[in-house]
Design an enzyme around this catalytic site. Structure first.
Site, short mmCIF file in Angstrom:
data_model
loop_
_atom_site.label_atom_id
_atom_site.label_comp_id
_atom_site.label_asym_id
_atom_site.label_seq_id
_atom_site.Cartn_x
_atom_site.Cartn_y
_atom_site.Cartn_z
N ASP A 3 0.78 -1.18 -0.02
CA ASP A 3 0.06 0.10 -0.21
C ASP A 3 0.84 1.19 0.17
O ASP A 3 1.96 1.38 0.72
CB ASP A 3 -0.94 0.01 1.26
CG ASP A 3 -1.98 1.03 1.18
OD1 ASP A 3 -3.25 0.62 1.01
OD2 ASP A 3 -1.80 2.10 1.15
N ASN A 31 -12.83 -2.97 2.93
CA ASN A 31 -13.86 -1.99 2.92
C ASN A 31 -14.96 -1.87 1.77
O ASN A 31 -14.23 -1.79 0.55
CB ASN A 31 -13.04 -0.62 3.08
CG ASN A 31 -12.37 -0.42 4.10
OD1 ASN A 31 -12.44 -0.96 5.45
ND2 ASN A 31 -10.85 0.17 4.07
N GLY A 81 -15.10 3.53 4.40
CA GLY A 81 -13.80 3.87 3.94
C GLY A 81 -13.12 3.26 2.57
O GLY A 81 -12.04 3.58 2.46
N GLN A 82 -13.93 2.82 1.91
CA GLN A 82 -13.50 2.32 0.43
C GLN A 82 -13.32 3.67 -0.30
O GLN A 82 -13.99 4.64 -0.50
CB GLN A 82 -14.56 1.55 -0.16
CG GLN A 82 -13.89 1.01 -1.61
CD GLN A 82 -14.85 0.02 -2.22
OE1 GLN A 82 -15.90 -0.29 -1.76
NE2 GLN A 82 -14.17 -0.75 -3.21
N SER A 83 -11.99 3.67 -0.85
CA SER A 83 -11.55 4.91 -1.50
C SER A 83 -11.10 4.46 -2.83
O SER A 83 -11.32 5.28 -3.91
CB SER A 83 -10.41 5.34 -0.83
OG SER A 83 -9.28 4.70 -0.94
N HIS A 105 -10.23 -5.23 -3.36
CA HIS A 105 -8.94 -5.48 -2.71
C HIS A 105 -9.35 -5.91 -1.34
O HIS A 105 -10.06 -5.44 -0.40
CB HIS A 105 -8.26 -4.20 -2.90
CG HIS A 105 -8.71 -2.89 -2.32
ND1 HIS A 105 -9.69 -2.20 -2.82
CD2 HIS A 105 -8.63 -2.41 -1.04
CE1 HIS A 105 -9.97 -1.13 -2.12
NE2 HIS A 105 -9.17 -1.25 -1.14
N HIS A 131 -7.15 -5.67 2.19
CA HIS A 131 -5.77 -5.10 2.81
C HIS A 131 -5.33 -6.36 3.80
O HIS A 131 -5.87 -7.04 4.65
CB HIS A 131 -6.27 -4.02 3.79
CG HIS A 131 -6.85 -2.69 3.36
ND1 HIS A 131 -5.98 -1.72 2.88
CD2 HIS A 131 -8.10 -2.37 2.46
CE1 HIS A 131 -6.70 -0.87 2.38
NE2 HIS A 131 -7.89 -1.32 2.04
P1 AMP Z 1 -9.68 1.39 0.46
O1 AMP Z 1 -9.56 2.77 1.25
O2 AMP Z 1 -9.91 0.27 1.33
O3 AMP Z 1 -10.50 1.59 -0.63
O4 AMP Z 1 -8.02 1.17 0.02
C1 AMP Z 1 -7.45 1.66 -0.88
C2 AMP Z 1 -5.98 1.54 -0.53
O5 AMP Z 1 -5.15 2.05 -1.51
C3 AMP Z 1 -5.58 2.94 0.38
O6 AMP Z 1 -5.13 2.08 1.56
C4 AMP Z 1 -4.67 3.61 -0.34
O7 AMP Z 1 -3.29 4.07 0.36
C5 AMP Z 1 -4.10 2.36 -1.31
N1 AMP Z 1 -3.61 3.23 -2.76
C6 AMP Z 1 -4.17 3.97 -3.55
N2 AMP Z 1 -3.55 4.37 -4.73
C7 AMP Z 1 -2.36 3.63 -4.51
C8 AMP Z 1 -1.36 3.12 -5.24
N3 AMP Z 1 -1.11 3.94 -6.55
N4 AMP Z 1 -0.25 2.21 -4.98
C9 AMP Z 1 -0.50 1.55 -3.90
N5 AMP Z 1 -1.58 1.85 -3.02
C10 AMP Z 1 -2.42 2.95 -3.58
#
Ligand code: AMP
Length: 117
Positions: free
Chosen positions: A33, A90, A96-98, A103, A105
């Protein structure tokens, strides 16, 4: 294999964006990450684009199983299988899914509280 050209994880899969990749097969990828919240913080993703758990159906059953089995394998590889680790998926904005590409974690190397924040 479905792909979303606007998806950051699809771009990592296509090597348009670099990532610290630790595992890759035809179907799965795992990488560190970019903003780790634990000493070990890996992301395990399917190469096919699925936005979230909400978009899964029975045809994806093997993908989910493979992701969990890979998490187990990587936990061992990175030395957290004995101490303990946490898998997080998430789903949706309030959780908190962004990044809307499925995926898991894999978090390890520190104590985790319960309930999660
Ligand atoms: P979520 O918030 O559960 O959707 O997790 C998305 C994760 O992706 C977050 O922990 C971010 O830090 C990670 N992330 C976003 N962009 C990248 C990237 N380019 N390389 C690695 N991790 C990333």
């Amino acid at each position: 294999m479905s792909k979303d050209n606007n998806c950051i994880f699809c771009k990592i899969i296509d090597k348009q964006i670099s990532a610290n990749i630790v595992y890759e097969t035809n179907n799965l990828m795992a990488f560190h990450d970019a903003n780790p919240v634990a000493r070990l913080h890996l992301l395990i993703i399917p190469k096919t684009h699925v936005a979230s758990i909400n978009d899964l159906d029975e045809a994806h059953a093997h993908v989910i199983a493979d992701m969990i089995l890979l998490a187990k394998q990587l936990a061992r590889t990175f030395g957290v299988n004995e101490s303990g680790y946490r898998l997080v998926m998430n789903t949706g904005k309030q959780a908190g899914q962004s990044v809307f590409h499925l995926h898991v974690h894999l978090l390890g190397g520190r104590d985790f509280s319960w309930p999660p924040g």
